[in-house]
Structures are given as structure tokens and as C-alpha cells.
Design an enzyme around this catalytic site. Structure first.
Site, PDB file in Angstrom:
ATOM      1  NE  ARG A  11      -3.887  -1.077   2.472  1.00 37.61           N
ATOM      2  CZ  ARG A  11      -4.120  -2.372   3.438  1.00 37.61           C
ATOM      3  NH1 ARG A  11      -3.736  -2.179   4.181  1.00 37.61           N
ATOM      4  NH2 ARG A  11      -5.871  -2.828   2.535  1.00 37.61           N
TER       5      ARG A  11
ATOM      6  CG  ASP B  36     -10.633   4.218  13.389  1.00 40.51           C
ATOM      7  OD1 ASP B  36     -11.576   3.403  13.140  1.00 40.51           O
ATOM      8  OD2 ASP B  36      -9.745   4.645  13.503  1.00 40.51           O
TER       9      ASP B  36
END
Ligand SMILES: C[S@@+](CC[C@H](N)C(=O)[O-])C[C@H]1O[C@@H](n2cnc3c(N)ncnc32)[C@H](O)[C@@H]1O
Length: 257
Positions: A29, A130
Site C-alpha cells: 500500500r 478509531d
């Protein structure tokens, strides 16, 4: 600078612990982003990340996939609604819940909707965390495309959302039931005393050792009798060693004593 050194520098400068993530997909990625940006090497990319907060956000977006939806895997949420929550509510009037790695919010909001229906008089605490602050900002806005609400029943869609064009605006009452805050599962301390912890579709990015350490910490974060709810494609192979009892394939209980 090689990839190992890049990861060490990201940790030292930004406090982001990349060693916990599975290396091949992480490197793939990051490398694709670097080549897209036409940055010559990791050292230059690190400089860019230090100077440009937009690039930092793009980097975070790249390593964390934010896709989520309300009542993701509806048949499993039905079990939460019909079995797990009622059994917790039979013992506790007010539930303390944690949605760990909540993305832009559909998961904790789904729990809020269920608690609003099953125990509206309770003073429940729903924490949602998160690592990605832009996902948390979106969660606080509570506006979703139709894709995110595809598993919501027509009755609930009508009751909890207002539709404007292609967007669905979540009711304020449900929004107020959830507290969002930034939290890195690989670095930050865990709160404790939770009756229900949801950690779904994030550990797949982590190494097996990191996953086991996380599950050990979730066990500690649960109150006795509390339940850990994991993703549909995940399995907690070592649940016995960790001290859990299996309630159903995706639900693991910390024993009462
Ligand atoms: C695919 S989403 C899962 C959302 C939701 N739990 C669900 O199942 O629909 C994965 C989330 O994990 C978050 N994440 C990745 N690494 C993390 C970390 N170290 N700490 C906390 N959250 C992380 C990402 O930002 C992303 O929002």
C-alpha cells in the site's frame, strides 16, 4: 533508508506503530502511494509526511480501510439483538460498550439503535474509537450514503434517518448516545469494565502476535460476564488459553468469576 527504517522513523516521529501490521500488504500500500506521488524514496516520503498534513491524512487513509456499514452482517447483528444484548441487559441496567476501530460510526450507532429499542431507560455508555481522525469527524456528522444503510430495515430507516437526496442523516438522539475519540489500538491504554466490546474487521491488518496481544487486552478490558464481538471472517482460535468462553462463532464471553 529501507522499509524497516521507514517504519521505525514513522514510530519515532509520529508515534504510529507500524510493526503491528502485516508487512506485505502494508508495504504494498505504501509503495503504491509513493509511486503515485512520484516521490523517489522512503526518506523523501518521510520528509513530505513531516511537512504536509494532507499527505499525512492520505497516508493514514491508505493504511486503514474505513469501509463500514450499519448492521454489517445483519444475521450476526440479529444474534446480538436477540441473544447477547438481552442476556447482558438481564444483569445490568446500564451497559458500557466499546466499538474499537469504529471507522465512520455505523457500528457503534447500530448498537445505539438496538439499546434505544431494547432498554431505552438505561443510561448506557457507548465509546467509539478509531486511529483515523477524519473518519471520526465523519462519524460525528452522522451523514451516510445509501451503501452504508443497505442492511437497515425500512422501519428503522424511517424512524432513525432523514433522507436528503442520496444521503441519510442520522437522528440526533442516536448521535448523542455515542462518544467518539481517537485511539490507537497498538499504542494507547484500554479502559476497563466493558460489558460489550466490538472489534470487527481491523485485526486482519495485524500480525498474529499483535492479534493475540490485542485479544488478551480486550479480555482485561471486559467486565466479568462481558462479551467480545469479532468480525464475520475472523476467528479467535486461542480463546480458551485467553480465558474466554465461546457463546457463538463471533461472540466470546469473559467468565463471571
Ligand atoms: C474496515 S474498518 C472497520 C470498521 C467497523 N469496525 C466495521 O467492522 O464495520 C477498519 C478500521 O480500523 C481502523 N484502524 C486501523 N488501524 C488501527 C489502529 N492501530 N488503531 C485503531 N484503529 C485502527 C481504521 O482506521 C478503520 O477505520
Amino acid at each position: 533508508m529501507d522499509f524497516a527504517e521507514f517504519k521505525r522513523e514513522v514510530h519515532r516521529r509520529f508515534g504510529l506503530y507500524l510493526d503491528g501490521y502485516k508487512e506485505p500488504q502494508l508495504k504494498r500500500r505504501i509503495d503504491s502511494l509513493i509511486s503515485l506521488l512520484q516521490v523517489p524514496d522512503y526518506a523523501a516520503y518521510l520528509r513530505l509526511l513531516s511537512q504536509d498534513s494532507q499527505q499525512w491524512q492520505r497516508f493514514i487513509d491508505k493504511i486503514t480501510i474505513n469501509v463500514s456499514e450499519f448492521f454489517r452482517n445483519p444475521e450476526i447483528f440479529a444474534r446480538l439483538e436477540k441473544e447477547v444484548l438481552p442476556s447482558l441487559l438481564a444483569r445490568h441496567r446500564n451497559l458500557k460498550v466499546w466499538s474499537a476501530a469504529c471507522a465512520d460510526g455505523p457500528e457503534p450507532y447500530s448498537v445505539a439503535i438496538l439499546l434505544n429499542e431494547l432498554a431505552p431507560a438505561g443510561r448506557h455508555q457507548i465509546d467509539a474509537t478509531d486511529i483515523d481522525t477524519s473518519a471520526l469527524d465523519a462519524a460525528r456528522r452522522g451523514v451516510y450514503p445509501s451503501r452504508a444503510v443497505q442492511a437497515v430495515t425500512p422501519e428503522r430507516l424511517e424512524r432513525y434517518f432523514r433522507r436528503e437526496g442520496d444521503h441519510f442523516y442520522l437522528q440526533e438522539k442516536i448521535k448523542h448516545m455515542v462518544n467518539f475519540r481517537r485511539h490507537d489500538l497498538l499504542k494507547d491504554p484500554f479502559d476497563s469494565g466493558y460489558h460489550l466490546i466490538l472489534c470487527r474487521n481491523v485485526v486482519i491488518y495485524f500480525t498474529t502476535a499483535t492479534q493475540n496481544e490485542l485479544y488478551r487486552r480486550f479480555y482485561q478490558a471486559l467486565a466479568p460476564g462481558g462479551v467480545l464481538f469479532i468480525g464475520a471472517t475472523e476467528s479467535l482460535f486461542q480463546y480458551r488459553e485467553l480465558g474466554f468462553m465461546k457463546v457463538a462463532p463471533w461472540f466470546y464471553r469473559r467468565p463471571e468469576v
